[in-house]
Design an enzyme around this catalytic site. Structure first.
Site, PDB file in Angstrom:
ATOM      1  N   GLU A  43      31.593 -40.172  75.826  1.00 48.57           N
ATOM      2  CA  GLU A  43      31.402 -39.360  77.032  1.00 48.57           C
ATOM      3  C   GLU A  43      32.578 -38.426  77.267  1.00 48.57           C
ATOM      4  OE1 GLU A  43      31.108 -39.489  81.915  1.00 48.57           O
ATOM      5  OE2 GLU A  43      31.420 -41.358  80.819  1.00 48.57           O
ATOM      6  N   ASP A 111      47.449 -45.696  83.979  1.00 54.35           N
ATOM      7  CA  ASP A 111      47.740 -44.495  84.762  1.00 54.35           C
ATOM      8  C   ASP A 111      48.864 -44.835  85.739  1.00 54.35           C
ATOM      9  OD1 ASP A 111      47.744 -42.165  86.227  1.00 54.35           O
ATOM     10  OD2 ASP A 111      45.750 -42.428  87.085  1.00 54.35           O
ATOM     11  N   ASP A 113      51.451 -43.038  88.564  1.00 59.08           N
ATOM     12  CA  ASP A 113      51.622 -41.826  89.361  1.00 59.08           C
ATOM     13  C   ASP A 113      52.856 -41.976  90.234  1.00 59.08           C
ATOM     14  OD1 ASP A 113      51.352 -39.667  91.163  1.00 59.08           O
ATOM     15  OD2 ASP A 113      49.173 -39.718  90.947  1.00 59.08           O
ATOM     16  N   CYS A 124      62.016 -36.473  96.752  1.00 60.52           N
ATOM     17  CA  CYS A 124      60.714 -35.809  96.778  1.00 60.52           C
ATOM     18  C   CYS A 124      59.690 -36.736  97.428  1.00 60.52           C
ATOM     19  CB  CYS A 124      60.229 -35.469  95.361  1.00 60.52           C
ATOM     20  SG  CYS A 124      61.329 -34.415  94.395  1.00 60.52           S
ATOM     21  N   ARG A 165      52.554 -35.157  87.980  1.00 62.66           N
ATOM     22  CA  ARG A 165      53.377 -36.148  88.665  1.00 62.66           C
ATOM     23  C   ARG A 165      53.310 -37.545  88.063  1.00 62.66           C
ATOM     24  NH1 ARG A 165      49.338 -35.647  93.841  1.00 62.66           N
ATOM     25  NH2 ARG A 165      47.609 -36.846  92.985  1.00 62.66           N
ATOM     26  N   ASP A 317      48.262 -48.080  88.346  1.00 66.69           N
ATOM     27  CA  ASP A 317      46.962 -48.099  89.017  1.00 66.69           C
ATOM     28  C   ASP A 317      46.064 -49.036  88.211  1.00 66.69           C
ATOM     29  OD1 ASP A 317      44.488 -47.699  90.128  1.00 66.69           O
ATOM     30  OD2 ASP A 317      44.646 -45.522  90.228  1.00 66.69           O
ATOM     31  N   HIS A 326      35.866 -45.974  83.039  1.00 63.71           N
ATOM     32  CA  HIS A 326      36.768 -45.126  83.823  1.00 63.71           C
ATOM     33  C   HIS A 326      37.208 -43.924  82.987  1.00 63.71           C
ATOM     34  CE1 HIS A 326      39.803 -43.899  86.685  1.00 63.71           C
ATOM     35  NE2 HIS A 326      39.433 -44.870  87.485  1.00 63.71           N
ATOM     36  N   LEU A 327      37.215 -42.763  83.610  1.00 66.97           N
ATOM     37  CA  LEU A 327      37.598 -41.530  82.922  1.00 66.97           C
ATOM     38  C   LEU A 327      39.106 -41.297  83.007  1.00 66.97           C
ATOM     39  CD1 LEU A 327      34.789 -39.251  84.392  1.00 66.97           C
ATOM     40  CD2 LEU A 327      34.845 -40.211  82.085  1.00 66.97           C
TER      41      LEU A 327
END
Length: 431
Positions: A43, A111, A113, A124, A165, A317, A326-327
């Site tokens: 996919e 992932d 972040d 920041c 990020r 995550d 999951h993409l």
């Protein structure tokens, strides 16, 4: 968003052949043991202008993938699982009344972040990132990469800058791609340490008398030194009352909290030290106080380690890692808001990676217009022009350090499986 002409350039610079080779995993039709439909069951998802979202795209070949990207102008390309049937024809299969459309393979992905670190970085916040807080991502790569190799035995691991990020990790070993959702969840939970939320003062609770071997290695090899060195230098986490109050609240003993708070408040206006030096002094005072009084309560035994883990341990995550469907954004995409390319990161030299130095789409266009780069990056020639172009080193690293060893391993597996299949076939006809 960028104007169409800029994305026209981007689509010409996308390494279609390399991505196709990667996601085919040796199933290139050149060996009798290949699955010629393997790539066609993968996919892809396109995000178009005005947030038009196209899922379950699939392509039989690299040329059809290239044609679709050049025709649709996607602002973002996500990669999903390999399904039991062609995702593009899933509705036709659903009409048969059998639920045959299901994910069967998918890289184990992670992932991370930097927005999830907003409570421990003071330079920041949100989507912003700078040289002072990016080292949090560097440490995350070191911790997770070391564990994936040493604790799980994985070899084919790709780290990619998200374009803005954070970082993405693709674990591509066969045993990783074929994990069930339950197995993926188990691996994700193995990495779970940070369990609190913004309402919890104590976000990490390390139980027992000693750390798990993985946590102990991470603490000694990466986290402790980073906390006492680079993090203190960049964030000065004890330098003001607002900062150190957060840390004192992680200590379960209120008497110790009060003692340290009173000491630091009295010295606040008398010190001529820099913020970094003040932070280091107060950290030593905290450690010494806890060491001298840890006999008072079992919860103080791991308090120093808990503080270090709270500030430095990777905040993954976990839900992204747990499900096969999951993409995740494709490498070498252009981030639609920053214009930066999602380039691979060398985990063995991740200290050298600078997210602010990653090429932008505008810079790539300027390079092409000035004659400094060729338009077609799908050539396999590792010439000097490729090495010196803005994307040259990233593409060369992807090919030589990740893709070539991966394909060699995949083809060896296909050959071994084919020989085993032939052997069983011969045995079934023997008398």
């Amino acid at each position: 968003m960028f104007i169409t002409s800029e994305f026209t350039t981007a689509r010409n610079l996308f390494p279609y052949t390399d991505i196709h080779k990667w996601l085919s995993y040796g199933h290139d039709g050149k060996h009798p043991g290949c699955d010629e439909y393997y790539f066609g069951r993968r996919e892809f998802s396109f995000t178009l202008e005005n947030d038009v979202y196209l899922r379950y795209k699939s392509f039989k070949s690299v040329s059809s993938l290239e044609h679709a990207i050049k025709s649709c102008f996607p602002y973002k390309i996500d990669i999903g699982a390999v399904y039991s049937v062609d995702p593009d024809k899933r509705h036709a299969y659903s009409q048969t009344g059998t639920n045959v459309f299901t994910p069967v393979e998918r890289e184990l992905v992670f992932d991370i972040d930097i927005t999830d670190y907003d409570d421990v970085r003071y330079c920041c916040s949100g989507a912003d990132v700078c040289s002072k807080c990016w080292p949090l991502m560097t440490v995350a790569i070191k911790v997770i990469h070391t564990s994936l190799k040493e604790d799980f035995g994985f070899k084919h691991i790709l780290w990619v800058f998200s374009g803005r990020r954070g970082v993405h990790c693709w674990v591509c070993d066969p045993k990783a791609r074929r994990m069930t959702n339950e197995q993926r969840s188990a691996v994700a939970e193995y990495f779970r340490v940070y369990k609190g939320n913004e309402n919890n003062a104590r976000k990490v609770a390390l139980m027992g008398y000693s750390l798990h071997p993985f946590l102990a290695r991470s603490y000694v090899d990466f986290l402790k030194g980073f906390f006492e060195g680079e993090l203190q230098a960049n964030q000065s986490i004890f330098s003001t009352k607002d900062k150190y109050d957060k840390i004192l609240e992680m200590i379960s003993d209120e008497d110790i909290q009060s003692e340290l708070r009173e000491k630091w408040e009295k010295s606040a206006n008398r010190s001529s030290l820099s913020e970094e030096a003040i932070s280091l002094v107060r950290w030593e005072q905290l450690k010494n106080t806890l060491q001298s009084k840890k006999h008072k309560a079992p919860t103080l035994r791991m308090c120093v380690e808990e503080i270090v883990f709270t500030f430095t341990y990777p905040r993954i995550d976990l839900e992204v890692s747990k499900q096969m469907n999951h993409l995740l954004k494709a490498p070498f995409c252009v981030h639609p808001k920053t214009g930066r390319v999602c380039v691979p990161i060398d985990p063995n030299n991740c200290d050298e990676f600078d997210p602010l130095a990653v090429p932008t789409l505008s810079q790539l266009i300027e390079e092409i217009n000035s004659g400094g780069s060729k338009m077609d990056v799908d050539d396999d020639d590792d010439d000097d022009d490729t090495d010196t172009s803005l994307l040259g080193k990233s593409i060369k690293f992807f090919r030589s350090s990740f893709l070539e060893p991966l394909l060699k391993s995949c083809k060896e597996e296909i050959e071994s499986s084919y020989k085993t299949k032939i052997g069983k076939s011969k045995d079934s006809f023997s008398w």
